[in-house]
Enzyme design. Structure first.
Site, PDB file in Angstrom:
ATOM      1  N   LYS A  93       0.756   5.184   8.531  1.00  0.00           N
ATOM      2  CA  LYS A  93       1.545   5.171   7.286  1.00  0.00           C
ATOM      3  C   LYS A  93       0.631   5.456   6.090  1.00  0.00           C
ATOM      4  CE  LYS A  93       1.808   1.969   4.534  1.00  0.00           C
ATOM      5  NZ  LYS A  93       1.790   0.701   3.816  1.00  0.00           N
ATOM      6  N   SER A 149       0.867  -1.185   0.000  1.00  0.00           N
ATOM      7  CA  SER A 149       0.000   0.000   0.000  1.00  0.00           C
ATOM      8  C   SER A 149       0.895   1.224   0.000  1.00  0.00           C
ATOM      9  CB  SER A 149      -0.890   0.002   1.244  1.00  0.00           C
ATOM     10  OG  SER A 149      -1.852  -1.011   1.153  1.00  0.00           O
ATOM     11  N   LYS A 189      -7.364   2.303  -2.303  1.00  0.00           N
ATOM     12  CA  LYS A 189      -6.907   1.927  -0.956  1.00  0.00           C
ATOM     13  C   LYS A 189      -6.884   3.152  -0.039  1.00  0.00           C
ATOM     14  CE  LYS A 189      -5.128  -0.461   2.439  1.00  0.00           C
ATOM     15  NZ  LYS A 189      -4.024  -1.394   2.557  1.00  0.00           N
TER      16      LYS A 189
END
Lengths: 292, 292
Positions: free
Chosen positions: B238, B95, B170
């Site tokens: 993150k 990701s 995402k």
């Protein structure tokens, strides 16, 4: 058992009609003659004043816009408080702030009148079907007495706790719904700015942890730019103002509620008050255009 | 077809094992000897370097923490870019930010190597079951070629659009999840301050418009104060940093992402980085206590 029904609006009228269909004796008094005719045509009784409703009812249901209207119906110039029968029950199905519910219950208790706060979620179609969700606050005995009535107008009836708990749950509901609409909006605007098809993104994420009833109900409306209500911006704003008021009384910071409140106020001022609350998307769409 | 697998961590290792179980020839090279033994025991091939992986693979999958690690694997000192076979495909399942995906794809295209960004959602248990959701960006021909591979590791595989679209989806997912966790937190803290049982509120609202996968997965954890991961705060941070980075590159304000980012940074600094992201609740709980 005779049920008085006060507040025959978009939500109240179909709920009163469902009670009549179920065989309850309903007494009402609308300022709108057409509504009175409709109640009579469905087998209901129409009287000349709210006080007359109270005088003949074992249970009085109120379904009005907000706390000031509830208080006016009960304690105002035409208010019913002195006409309520001792031992009777008032069920307030309006969405108001829970601290107001507690105040009202305390005052009625002095007159030997019991009180439930029983706000609903689900809009007009669910009121017509008799499938709204009812969140109830009040003592268990009163709740059990009123349960068959509430089950007639709602599909799910949950006693959340003592008086005020129904509206506390409703406010919790409205925080989550407004914020989640905003979150789906921010996500879809980001996708659009990345040049990605919003419908594809929606389809890719709806089955995972991001999935929600809000996403399935509102993402397609945002993508289409179709903000037909549904639940209106100005009504959600009213509820969010009640959350803010409750937060202030509790001295509790509610940063997401404040954020939703700012957006809803802005939309309402800009003339979008009668659109569906998914129009929160407009705020994020504007952010996406501002710096383009 | 030989598949190279780079990044045999919590997510990558079970995915590689699922590919082996499905009969694919998998070649790997972990810095952890135990992992190499496990790959061999499952019928995989272990080589001495990442470059050797690239030299023998038709498809190379990367599953590493973030864009710098992907770039290092591809273009760093030990990077595979010069060893990749012309006509081969790199599938990056990490990701990362979608603009980095686009950069990587452009560089690989010059070497006649195709690229898909294919981040997943769903944690370790779903990686083990082979039921993660895969969001894919890339051209249709490459996607169709890789679909059987992706369907081996995931239950849902959706092509969202061209390169970068997988990671855009995402990021959209992570905005909605973080914000919805925050919204459920704010609502439950309000209920608690009103003296209402949080579980009762959760039960009363979960079936309506406020209902979501986040609410069902996380509200019970918040109520219990049990923040065992699940998906960790530092990993969500993150991802949210990648959203912020993408927003900056697009010159797009993302107020809810900024809000979630501030909370996650604060939690991480306070030592809660390894807790489940439902620990966002801690921030709102603290607001509820501050002024008590």
């Amino acid at each position: 058992m005779k049920i008085g029904f006060i507040g025959l609006g978009i939500m109240g009228k179909p709920m009163a009609k469902n009670l009549l269909k179920a065989g309850y004796s309903v007494v009402a008094s609308s300022s709108n003659p057409l509504t009175n005719e409709e109640i009579k045509a469905n087998g209901g009784q129409v009287v000349d004043s709210l006080k007359e409703i109270a005088a003949v009812s074992e249970v009085v249901i109120t379904m009005v816009p907000n706390a000031p209207e509830v208080k006016d119906v009960l304690f105002g110039e035409e208010g019913i408080v002195d006409s309520l029968k001792p031992g009777s029950i008032v069920i307030d199905m309006s969405s108001i702030d829970p601290l107001a519910s507690k105040d009202i219950a305390a005052t009625l208790r002095e007159r030997d009148v019991q009180f439930l706060d029983a706000p609903v979620s689900g809009g007009e179609p669910k009121a017509i079907e008799g499938t709204v969700s009812v969140m109830v606050g009040g003592d268990e005995v009163t709740f059990e007495k009123c349960l068959p009535i509430l089950q007639t107008v709602g599909a799910s009836v949950v006693r959340v706790g003592d008086v005020g708990a129904g509206n506390s749950a409703k406010l919790a509901n409205q925080i989550v719904v407004a914020t989640n609409i905003a979150a789906v909006s921010e996500a879809l605007v980001l996708a659009d700015k990345m040049g990605v098809d919003q419908t594809q993104v929606y389809e890719a994420i709806r089955g995972g942890l991001a999935g929600s009833t809000v996403m399935d109900a509102k993402a397609p409306m945002m993508i289409e730019g179709d903000f037909e209500p549904g639940f209106k911006v100005d009504l959600h704003l009213k509820d969010i103002r009640n959350v803010m008021k409750t937060g202030e009384a509790l001295d509790l910071d509610l940063p997401l509620t404040k954020f939703a409140s700012d957006i809803l106020e802005e939309l309402d001022e800009a003339g979008y008050g009668k659109e569906d609350h998914s129009a929160i998307y407009r705020y994020f769409e504007k952010l996406g255009k501002e710096k383009k």
